[in-house]
Scaffold this active site. Structure first.
Site, PDB file in Angstrom:
ATOM      1  N   HIS A  77       0.798  -1.148  -0.043  1.00  0.00           N
ATOM      2  CA  HIS A  77       0.090   0.065  -0.212  1.00  0.00           C
ATOM      3  C   HIS A  77       1.031   1.146   0.042  1.00  0.00           C
ATOM      4  O   HIS A  77       2.006   1.321   0.787  1.00  0.00           O
ATOM      5  CB  HIS A  77      -0.774  -0.191   1.290  1.00  0.00           C
ATOM      6  CG  HIS A  77      -1.724   1.127   1.443  1.00  0.00           C
ATOM      7  ND1 HIS A  77      -1.531   2.229   2.287  1.00  0.00           N
ATOM      8  CD2 HIS A  77      -2.749   1.727   0.489  1.00  0.00           C
ATOM      9  CE1 HIS A  77      -2.413   3.244   2.207  1.00  0.00           C
ATOM     10  NE2 HIS A  77      -3.278   2.959   1.228  1.00  0.00           N
ATOM     11  N   SER A  78       0.630   2.122  -0.861  1.00  0.00           N
ATOM     12  CA  SER A  78       1.197   3.641  -0.810  1.00  0.00           C
ATOM     13  C   SER A  78       2.838   3.511  -0.937  1.00  0.00           C
ATOM     14  O   SER A  78       3.220   2.710  -1.881  1.00  0.00           O
ATOM     15  CB  SER A  78       0.699   4.313   0.311  1.00  0.00           C
ATOM     16  OG  SER A  78       0.986   5.522   0.048  1.00  0.00           O
ATOM     17  N   TYR A  79       3.698   3.788  -0.202  1.00  0.00           N
ATOM     18  CA  TYR A  79       5.179   3.684   0.027  1.00  0.00           C
ATOM     19  C   TYR A  79       5.133   2.152  -0.148  1.00  0.00           C
ATOM     20  O   TYR A  79       6.497   1.950  -0.899  1.00  0.00           O
ATOM     21  CB  TYR A  79       5.556   4.276   1.132  1.00  0.00           C
ATOM     22  CG  TYR A  79       6.963   3.877   1.352  1.00  0.00           C
ATOM     23  CD1 TYR A  79       8.283   4.046   0.950  1.00  0.00           C
ATOM     24  CD2 TYR A  79       7.134   2.640   2.563  1.00  0.00           C
ATOM     25  CE1 TYR A  79       9.298   3.622   1.046  1.00  0.00           C
ATOM     26  CE2 TYR A  79       8.490   2.067   2.862  1.00  0.00           C
ATOM     27  CZ  TYR A  79       9.655   2.722   2.131  1.00  0.00           C
ATOM     28  OH  TYR A  79      10.739   2.070   2.385  1.00  0.00           O
ATOM     29  N   GLY A  81       4.396   0.157  -2.223  1.00  0.00           N
ATOM     30  CA  GLY A  81       4.541  -0.244  -3.656  1.00  0.00           C
ATOM     31  C   GLY A  81       6.268  -0.149  -3.939  1.00  0.00           C
ATOM     32  O   GLY A  81       6.552  -1.008  -4.757  1.00  0.00           O
ATOM     33  N   HIS A 205      -7.679   7.223   0.170  1.00  0.00           N
ATOM     34  CA  HIS A 205      -6.369   6.397  -0.006  1.00  0.00           C
ATOM     35  C   HIS A 205      -6.251   5.309   1.058  1.00  0.00           C
ATOM     36  O   HIS A 205      -5.618   4.268   0.753  1.00  0.00           O
ATOM     37  CB  HIS A 205      -5.093   7.415   0.391  1.00  0.00           C
ATOM     38  CG  HIS A 205      -3.817   6.857   0.218  1.00  0.00           C
ATOM     39  ND1 HIS A 205      -3.462   6.062  -0.878  1.00  0.00           N
ATOM     40  CD2 HIS A 205      -2.671   6.691   1.099  1.00  0.00           C
ATOM     41  CE1 HIS A 205      -2.213   5.680  -0.765  1.00  0.00           C
ATOM     42  NE2 HIS A 205      -1.656   6.095   0.398  1.00  0.00           N
TER      43      HIS A 205
END
Length: 227
Positions: A77-79, A81, A205
């Site tokens: 998720h988010s960072y 990735g 998000h």
């Protein structure tokens, strides 16, 4: 039975997936949610100050080794990735599926800093102002969030292209925060790439908490793909 390894985004730990984990387990799957170095409650200042993207990729790789995991569905998720991209590049074929859940999909030489937008670069700068080595979590959301190692946001990733051999690669775009999201250009790029599946979720998000059933359904392969 599938094996899921879940990597959280910035400032968060394994708890970020707490609403999704029981849904995956109820479907009969094995789930491993991780908290990365520097984000654990017991981590001292030196640990936070020295942790970077390589540290976080190594966290995941060590877990794969210790638990003897293969055929893994790796979710970031988010960072996160950034982390799963580095892991897939180094994991010697142990990853069968990558899911970037409203997450960065970096190219060689990019960092979270370079891949994000001006809004989040401002968040990183403001959050690191007090220490110079860690980024305070923005806003007043979940109090479990912890300062994130700055080096993890700014270190560039080195990719050999091995991650492109993962058989199934997916990107989930959360469309409910278009005023701030850094992922709209990424969505457009991946939609044009036939090697990627692109899904849309109408959430902000934090999709895991806003719509855990929808996230679980997508991970279980029950959601329709949009291109």
């Amino acid at each position: 039975m599938a094996t899921f390894v879940l990597v959280p985004g910035g400032w968060k730990g394994a708890w970020a997936y707490e609403a999704v984990i029981p849904l995956l387990e109820a479907a009969g799957h094995s789930v491993h949610a991780l908290t990365l170095t520097g984000l654990r409650p017991q981590d001292d200042i030196a640990t936070v100050a020295t942790a970077n993207l390589d540290t976080h990729a190594d966290d995941v790789l060590r877990h794969l080794d210790r638990a003897h995991l293969t055929g893994v569905t790796l979710v970031g998720h988010s960072y996160g990735g950034m982390v799963i991209s580095a892991v897939a590049d180094r994991a010697a074929g142990r990853i069968s599926r990558l899911v970037h859940l409203d997450a960065y999909v970096p190219q060689d030489g990019e960092s979270c800093w370079s891949a994000t937008n001006d809004y989040f670069r401002g968040v990183f700068e403001a959050g690191a102002a007090s220490t110079g080595y860690s980024v305070q979590p923005p806003g007043t959301k979940d109090p479990r969030r912890r300062p994130h190692p700055l080096a993890a946001f700014v270190q560039t990733i080195r990719l050999t292209g091995a991650a492109a051999q993962v058989p199934r690669r997916e990107f989930v775009y959360c469309s409910g925060w278009e005023d701030q999201t850094p992922f709209a250009p990424l969505r457009a790029r991946l939609q044009a790439d036939p090697e990627w599946q692109v899904h849309d979720l109408p959430t902000r998000h934090d999709a895991m908490n806003e719509a855990p059933e929808a996230v679980a359904a997508l991970l279980l392969g029950e959601a329709a793909t949009e291109r």
